[in-house]
Design an enzyme around this catalytic site. Structure first.
Site, PDB file in Angstrom:
ATOM      1  N   ASP A 136       0.867  -1.181   0.000  1.00 17.01           N
ATOM      2  CA  ASP A 136       0.000   0.000   0.000  1.00 17.01           C
ATOM      3  C   ASP A 136       0.905   1.233   0.000  1.00 17.01           C
ATOM      4  OD1 ASP A 136      -1.976  -1.874   0.382  1.00 17.01           O
ATOM      5  OD2 ASP A 136      -2.757  -1.012   2.237  1.00 17.01           O
ATOM      6  N   HIS A 139       5.300  -7.182  -0.234  1.00 12.89           N
ATOM      7  CA  HIS A 139       5.074  -8.526  -0.768  1.00 12.89           C
ATOM      8  C   HIS A 139       5.748  -8.702  -2.133  1.00 12.89           C
ATOM      9  CE1 HIS A 139       1.637  -9.525   2.098  1.00 12.89           C
ATOM     10  NE2 HIS A 139       1.898  -8.247   2.348  1.00 12.89           N
ATOM     11  N   SER A 146       8.276   4.936   5.016  1.00  8.15           N
ATOM     12  CA  SER A 146       9.369   4.220   4.373  1.00  8.15           C
ATOM     13  C   SER A 146       9.089   4.072   2.882  1.00  8.15           C
ATOM     14  CB  SER A 146       9.573   2.860   5.037  1.00  8.15           C
ATOM     15  OG  SER A 146       8.487   2.513   5.865  1.00  8.15           O
TER      16      SER A 146
END
Length: 294
Positions: free
Chosen positions: A113, A169, A256
């Site tokens: 996301d 991921h 980040s």
């Protein structure tokens, strides 16, 4: 004020930034910049704040954080009262059906996301950090051989703000190699900081690996730390086969960045995302969302 493009709603929105006044003061005022250089970019500051976020006392921040940033907790495995620290909440895990991973092998998905910027036909010595600021891939990876393979390729930058789901991921099935760790500072990766710190990505702590993807060739998969990101945790096992959508790792507290590099001709990015990047806007994306094609 940070404006980004919401392509699901086909409109621009203003990002609600955690600690926006503090960020503006820290990176735009002489005194603030001095404090950043003296203390805030240092590992010790982020480490100490990380320790606090691991304590039971930090739980008191959770409810207000959820309310202030409208976080939909129905997507996650635990309720707010089940977390033992703010950091445990920060690295919260999605429900099994929290994000849908397309099975189409030709579909390039978002690994996380966040807000994406996409650059095609990249110049290895002039990668775009933000308008007016560039850096080189060689400086970023600190490798004299790997970087040459990506001339004319595609660079994707995913900025995760503190309110986002902070696990990242794999974009495809394949095998991921060993992680290379590079020590560095802990500047914020917010656009406010990116406009004021030259070659910020090349200065911050970062980790990268080569992901041998089944459908997108060898991809440089990089994670960049930031202020108050105490750790980048790699959860995968190197050189063992993984499946598309499988978790690679997670960031502890703080904003980040995930950066992906593809070789030339491997992927065709979504035109809407490319257009918004050229206009100077990031596009909001979620894990598993289709962002390009093979």
């Amino acid at each position: 004020m940070i404006k980004y493009y919401n392509r699901k709603e086909n409109k621009y929105e203003i990002e609600k930034v955690a600690g926006e006044k503090y960020l503006n003061w820290s990176y735009c005022s002489p005194v603030g910049i001095g404090l950043v250089e003296l203390l805030l970019k240092k590992k010790l500051f982020s480490k100490l704040y990380g320790y606090y976020c691991d304590t039971k006392i930090s739980c008191k921040k959770i409810e207000s954080f959820i309310e202030d940033f409208n976080i939909d907790m129905s997507l996650y495995q635990k309720t707010p009262d089940q977390y033992s620290s703010f950091n445990e909440f920060f690295i919260r895990e999605l429900n099994p059906d929290g994000r849908i991973i397309p099975s189409n092998d030709n579909a390039l998905i978002s690994p996380c996301d966040g807000k994406i910027s996409a650059y095609e036909n990249i110049d290895l010595d002039g990668l775009v950090q933000i308008k007016g600021f560039t850096y080189s891939l060689k400086e970023l990876v600190e490798d004299n051989e790997i970087y040459n393979l990506y001339h004319g390729g595609t660079c994707l930058i995913f900025r995760l703000c503190p309110t986002d789901y902070h696990r990242f991921h794999f974009i495809d099935s394949g095998v991921c190699g060993e992680t290379t760790k590079i020590k560095g500072h802990y500047y914020s990766v917010n656009p406010i900081a990116l406009k004021n710190v030259k070659k910020l990505f090349c200065q911050n702590k970062r980790e990268w690996s080569i992901f041998h993807s089944d459908n997108f060739s060898d991809v440089i998969y990089m994670e960049v730390g930031a202020t108050c990101v105490g750790s980048i945790i790699q959860g995968y096992t190197p050189n063992v086969r993984i499946t598309k959508g499988e978790e690679k790792g997670y960031f502890k507290f703080g904003g980040s960045t995930v950066i992906l590099f593809f070789k030339k001709g491997v992927v065709k990015m979504n035109e809407e995302i490319l257009t918004q990047t050229k206009l100077g806007f990031e596009t909001s994306v979620t894990l598993g969302e289709k962002i390009g094609l093979k």
